[in-house]
Scaffold this motif. Structure first.
Motif, PDB file in Angstrom:
ATOM      1  N   PRO A 151       0.827  -1.206   0.000  1.00  0.00           N
ATOM      2  CA  PRO A 151       0.000   0.000   0.000  1.00  0.00           C
ATOM      3  C   PRO A 151       0.868   1.265   0.000  1.00  0.00           C
ATOM      4  O   PRO A 151       2.081   1.184   0.213  1.00  0.00           O
ATOM      5  N   ASP A 152       0.242   2.419  -0.158  1.00  0.00           N
ATOM      6  CA  ASP A 152       0.975   3.683  -0.082  1.00  0.00           C
ATOM      7  C   ASP A 152       1.361   3.986   1.360  1.00  0.00           C
ATOM      8  O   ASP A 152       2.326   4.694   1.618  1.00  0.00           O
ATOM      9  N   ARG A 153       0.573   3.446   2.298  1.00  0.00           N
ATOM     10  CA  ARG A 153       0.852   3.702   3.711  1.00  0.00           C
ATOM     11  C   ARG A 153       0.232   2.599   4.551  1.00  0.00           C
ATOM     12  O   ARG A 153      -0.836   2.081   4.219  1.00  0.00           O
ATOM     13  N   TRP A 154       0.919   2.233   5.642  1.00  0.00           N
ATOM     14  CA  TRP A 154       0.364   1.281   6.611  1.00  0.00           C
ATOM     15  C   TRP A 154      -0.224   2.062   7.776  1.00  0.00           C
ATOM     16  O   TRP A 154       0.385   3.025   8.260  1.00  0.00           O
ATOM     17  N   LEU A 155      -1.405   1.631   8.269  1.00  0.00           N
ATOM     18  CA  LEU A 155      -2.047   2.297   9.412  1.00  0.00           C
ATOM     19  C   LEU A 155      -1.992   1.375  10.626  1.00  0.00           C
ATOM     20  O   LEU A 155      -2.480   0.246  10.578  1.00  0.00           O
ATOM     21  N   ASP A 156      -1.406   1.898  11.725  1.00  0.00           N
ATOM     22  CA  ASP A 156      -1.377   1.120  12.963  1.00  0.00           C
ATOM     23  C   ASP A 156      -2.620   1.365  13.802  1.00  0.00           C
ATOM     24  O   ASP A 156      -3.030   0.515  14.579  1.00  0.00           O
ATOM     25  N   HIS A 157      -3.206   2.539  13.676  1.00  0.00           N
ATOM     26  CA  HIS A 157      -4.393   2.876  14.467  1.00  0.00           C
ATOM     27  C   HIS A 157      -5.142   4.014  13.787  1.00  0.00           C
ATOM     28  O   HIS A 157      -4.498   4.931  13.253  1.00  0.00           O
ATOM     29  N   PHE A 158      -6.462   3.957  13.817  1.00  0.00           N
ATOM     30  CA  PHE A 158      -7.237   5.008  13.156  1.00  0.00           C
ATOM     31  C   PHE A 158      -7.079   6.373  13.832  1.00  0.00           C
ATOM     32  O   PHE A 158      -7.331   7.397  13.207  1.00  0.00           O
ATOM     33  N   ASP A 159      -6.681   6.372  15.106  1.00  0.00           N
ATOM     34  CA  ASP A 159      -6.495   7.669  15.781  1.00  0.00           C
ATOM     35  C   ASP A 159      -5.418   8.496  15.091  1.00  0.00           C
ATOM     36  O   ASP A 159      -5.390   9.720  15.222  1.00  0.00           O
ATOM     37  N   ALA A 160      -4.504   7.795  14.389  1.00  0.00           N
ATOM     38  CA  ALA A 160      -3.389   8.502  13.740  1.00  0.00           C
ATOM     39  C   ALA A 160      -3.809   9.114  12.402  1.00  0.00           C
ATOM     40  O   ALA A 160      -3.029   9.833  11.775  1.00  0.00           O
TER      41      ALA A 160
END
Ligand SMILES: O=C(O)COP(=O)(O)O
Ligand SMILES: [Mg+2]
Length: 255
Positions: free
Chosen positions: A234-243
């Protein structure tokens, strides 16, 4: 200039595996088959409930293939019907498709009864959706799950109102990874590909986004396991939606 955020459902917005495993257990029990543990079910989620049932029945040795081809239509005359039956026999098909169709009738009821019972929103989902709405982003769900179950989940978890559109696995003749599902959403929002971003959890989501020419971020909490790399990264990995800041989504979507 509109910004469009497209969300995958299973494994991205919600953890749905527990109740899918429950419903599958109900169906398998009626067929005299043992239940399947949740970890295994997790690996089968992503192509819709009917496809998941096909995978489970294939795994149990009941079907020879997870998505059997439906028999030829019988035609109008007895000769047509006999010909179709002969062709199906030669191709070794018909039985599996009928079996899956019958099992699906039961699973669709079992899943409707369980849908929303043990699923949960992933942390930060409701707050992120509220932030995005406040900033005026247009939001849609792009899922391969059948529409009736997707709607039931969104309503039960109180987030149906956050979305302007749901494109489900049976909304169009094709589903993810076909880019037509993205095109459908862009058309509904009168938006261009560079105004949209897909947030998902799987290689299917990455391929859908790439084929449609839009950006894609993946959550790490999803179902497929492993981290797609290379062309599937992906273009970016998300660890948490708060970020996730709606401004950042909009910037990517508009960049
Ligand atoms: O398999 C499903 O039910 C749908 O999965 P998806 O929401 O990740 O597309
Ligand atoms: Mg998913």
């Amino acid at each position: 200039m509109p910004s469009v955020l497209l969300f995958d459902l299973d494994g991205t917005l919600m953890d749905t595996a527990p109740e899918i495993a429950d419903a599958l257990g109900d169906t398998l029990a009626r067929l005299g088959l043992p239940p399947v543990d949740e970890a295994r079910v997790r690996g089968w989620i992503g192509d819709g409930a009917r496809a998941l049932l096909g995978k489970a029945l294939c795994d149990a040795g009941v079907l020879s293939t997870p998505s059997p081809v439906a028999p030829h239509p019988a035609g109008d005359t007895a000769a047509d019907a006999a010909g179709a039956a002969r062709r199906d026999l030669t191709a070794g098909r018909g039985g599996d498709a009928a079996l899956l169709a019958q099992a699906w009738r039961g699973f669709a009821v079992d899943y409707a009864l369980r849908c929303g019972s043990r699923s949960r929103l992933f942390p930060g989902v409701a707050a992120l959706l509220a932030r995005c709405r406040e900033r005026g982003l247009r939001l849609a769900v792009l899922t391969n799950k059948e529409g009736r179950f997707a709607h039931q989940l969104l309503v039960r978890h109180g987030i149906a109102e956050a979305f302007d559109l749901v494109v489900a696995g049976d909304s169009l003749p094709v589903r993810k990874p076909d880019p037509a599902v993205v095109h459908h959403a862009l058309q509904a929002f009168d938006a261009e590909p560079d105004q949209a971003l897909l947030i998902g959890d799987s290689v299917t989501d990455v391929r859908t986004a790439r084929a449609a020419g839009i950006g894609v971020w993946l959550v790490r909490h999803g179902y497929p396991g492993g981290e797609p790399a290379g062309a599937d990264a992906p273009d970016r990995w998300l660890d948490h939606f708060d970020a996730v800041e709606p401004e950042a989504c909009a910037r990517v979507a508009i960049a």
